[in-house]
Write an enzyme that holds these catalytic residues in place. Structure first.
Site, short mmCIF file in Angstrom:
data_model
loop_
_atom_site.label_atom_id
_atom_site.label_comp_id
_atom_site.label_asym_id
_atom_site.label_seq_id
_atom_site.Cartn_x
_atom_site.Cartn_y
_atom_site.Cartn_z
N THR A 136 0.84 -1.12 -0.15
CA THR A 136 0.08 -0.21 -0.14
C THR A 136 0.89 1.14 0.07
O THR A 136 0.66 1.95 -0.73
CB THR A 136 -0.80 0.08 1.25
OG1 THR A 136 -1.56 -1.02 1.21
CG2 THR A 136 -1.90 1.09 1.18
N ILE A 137 1.70 1.39 0.95
CA ILE A 137 2.60 2.62 0.79
C ILE A 137 3.98 2.50 -0.12
O ILE A 137 3.88 3.30 -0.80
CB ILE A 137 3.26 2.65 2.24
CG1 ILE A 137 1.91 2.74 3.51
CG2 ILE A 137 4.06 3.86 2.66
CD1 ILE A 137 0.96 3.77 3.38
N GLY B 159 4.41 1.90 11.50
CA GLY B 159 4.25 0.83 12.24
C GLY B 159 5.19 0.46 12.83
O GLY B 159 5.22 -0.54 13.84
N SER C 278 3.19 7.67 11.42
CA SER C 278 1.81 6.82 10.77
C SER C 278 0.94 8.05 10.13
O SER C 278 1.14 9.14 10.39
CB SER C 278 1.09 6.19 11.92
OG SER C 278 0.31 7.06 12.47
N CYS C 279 -0.02 7.53 9.48
CA CYS C 279 -0.89 8.54 8.63
C CYS C 279 -1.62 9.38 9.63
O CYS C 279 -1.69 10.64 9.34
CB CYS C 279 -1.89 7.45 7.92
SG CYS C 279 -2.64 6.24 9.04
N ASN C 280 -2.11 8.85 10.83
CA ASN C 280 -2.78 9.75 11.84
C ASN C 280 -1.92 10.72 12.39
O ASN C 280 -2.40 12.01 12.73
CB ASN C 280 -3.59 8.66 13.05
CG ASN C 280 -4.67 8.00 12.48
OD1 ASN C 280 -5.53 8.98 11.94
ND2 ASN C 280 -4.81 6.84 12.71
N ARG D 82 -10.37 4.03 10.46
CA ARG D 82 -10.79 3.03 9.57
C ARG D 82 -10.58 1.57 9.89
O ARG D 82 -9.52 1.37 10.46
CB ARG D 82 -10.34 3.19 8.10
CG ARG D 82 -9.02 3.33 7.69
CD ARG D 82 -8.55 1.71 7.62
NE ARG D 82 -7.03 1.84 7.11
CZ ARG D 82 -6.16 1.29 8.04
NH1 ARG D 82 -6.59 1.02 9.29
NH2 ARG D 82 -4.91 1.05 7.85
N GLY E 78 -1.23 9.73 20.74
CA GLY E 78 -0.68 11.01 21.48
C GLY E 78 0.70 10.93 21.72
O GLY E 78 1.60 11.76 21.22
N HIS F 177 -9.63 7.75 7.79
CA HIS F 177 -9.98 7.86 9.12
C HIS F 177 -10.39 9.34 9.26
O HIS F 177 -10.40 10.21 8.39
CB HIS F 177 -8.34 7.98 9.89
CG HIS F 177 -7.39 6.99 9.74
ND1 HIS F 177 -7.81 5.60 10.53
CD2 HIS F 177 -6.30 7.07 9.19
CE1 HIS F 177 -6.79 4.93 10.06
NE2 HIS F 177 -5.81 5.52 9.52
#
Ligand SMILES: NC(=O)C1=CN([C@@H]2O[C@H](COP(=O)(O)OP(=O)(O)OC[C@H]3O[C@@H](n4cnc5c(N)ncnc54)[C@H](O)[C@@H]3O)[C@@H](O)[C@H]2O)C=CC1
Ligand SMILES: O=C(OP(=O)(O)O)[C@H](O)COP(=O)(O)O
Length: 337
Positions: A11-12, A110, A139-141, A168, A195, A220
């Site tokens: 994916t990435i 990850g 990460s994405c978030n 998601r 956080g 997300h």
């Protein structure tokens, strides 16, 4: 010209590979795969030199009619920088190979933060990666939160950030994932890992995060509350965020009411794979109550880290400063909806 190898073409990795080929100062040395699946076939169709990540599997590729350029260590050897986009935890296993071949490596969110010299977000702490050998693109978030919190911190000061992340359940191709019909507090414990992960980019920022997972694959969604150290108006905040190249303020007039329409818009705009590299902040949601800012933003998990990986390549090799790199990456990818 920087020669870049990609280890892990999922994916990435496949998105970063495509992005690298679009950079004027980079060339793709090739990509490494463990098996000759449809993504390997795609790499071949794109004329990307394909390397096997597992030496013993050469025959598997031969049986599938896929010609290999060599093994992953040969790919790493000829790369100035390697981007490791393997599944979580495999990057840590690969670290000794990158070290033994003296090649700087970028890892993904990850991996544990203590694997690397620094965690990275282009807008947040670009210069921290200068000359580093091991860098983790968060990460994405965390990327999405870092992009949002940086200008708020710079302009107003952040007293405290509180974010609820509606995550998601899996990516569109991740058939192994759920939930199928449920809503999970995930992780159940508070704070979620997001956080503390933001603190790998901004050590002093006061932030609490809660996470949950829902049966969706598109994006997300963050419900954000930031207590600022001053009291701008909502219009001030809108103007500030609108200046940020990787934040897209979704105007009311577009009638985009969710992640589905955002993805549809990205497809209509001709984005590759319908990718949305920017945080999508609903303009109408930006509200101030005294010092408290509230907003909703959507994060496309499959693609928002892609420009950050490209910038991290320039950061570790010290070939451009943050503004130059971000501008080049934005222009070549077409960032800015
Ligand atoms: N998918 C997402 O939403 C996001 C993922 N990340 C992070 O990016 C990293 C990669 O995730 P994805 O691309 O989603 O995973 P993925 O599973 O889609 O892709 C990983 C690829 O690496 C390959 N692979 C497995 N073992 C390997 C090995 N030993 N050597 C070389 N290749 C190997 C797999 O076959 C697959 O093609 C993880 O750290 C993840 O946490 C970060 C942001 C968002
Ligand atoms: O890094 C991600 O999310 P996260 O910031 O919620 O951990 C990616 O969306 C991958 O998440 P996953 O751990 O659900 O595969």
């Amino acid at each position: 010209m920087l020669t870049v190898g990609i280890n892990g073409y999922g994916t990435i990795g496949k998105r970063v590979a495509d992005a690298v080929t679009q950079q004027p100062d980079m060339e793709l040395a090739g990509v490494a795969k463990t098996r000759p699946n449809f993504e390997a076939q795609t790499a071949v169709r794109k004329d990307y030199p394909l390397y096997t990540a597992v030496e013993e599997r050469v025959e598997l590729f031969e049986e599938a009619g896929i010609g290999l350029a060599g093994t992953v260590s040969e790919l790493v050897e000829q790369s100035d920088v390697v981007v490791d986009a393997c599944p979580s935890g495999i990057g840590a296993d690969n670290k000794s190979m990158y070290e033994s071949l003296d090649t700087p490596a970028l890892y993904q969110g990850g991996e544990d933060a203590d694997l690397v010299d620094t965690s990275f977000n282009a807008r947040g702490n670009y210069s921290a990666a200068a000359g580093a050998s091991h860098v983790r693109v968060v990460s994405c978030n965390t990327t999405g939160l870092s992009r949002l919190l940086t200008p708020l911190q710079e302009q107003y000061g952040v007293e405290k950030a509180r974010v609820t992340l509606v995550r998601r359940g899996g990516d569109p191709g991740q058939t192994s994932r759920g939930p199928i019909n449920d809503i999970l507090p995930n992780p159940i414990t508070v704070p979620s890992h997001h956080g503390p992960d933001v603190n790998t980019v901004f050590p002093d920022l006061d932030i609490d995060t809660l996470g949950m997972k829902v049966p969706a694959t598109l994006m997300h969604l963050h419900s954000v509350n930031v207590t600022l150290e001053s009291s701008p108006t909502a219009a001030d905040v809108r103007d500030l965020l609108r200046e940020e190249s990787r934040l897209f303020l979704v105007p009311e007039s577009m009638a985009i009411d969710g992640a589905g329409k955002l993805k549809e818009f990205a497809h209509d705009a001709g984005r590759p794979r319908g990718d949305v590299w920017e945080n999508c902040v609903w303009e109408e949601s930006i509200s101030m109550e005294d010092n408290d800012l509230y907003l909703f933003e959507a994060i496309h998990q499959e693609s928002d880290v892609v420009p950050e990986n490209v910038d991290a390549i320039r950061a570790v090799t010290e070939t451009a400063d943050a503004n130059e790199s971000i501008a080049t990456t934005n222009e070549t990818l077409g960032i800015g909806l």
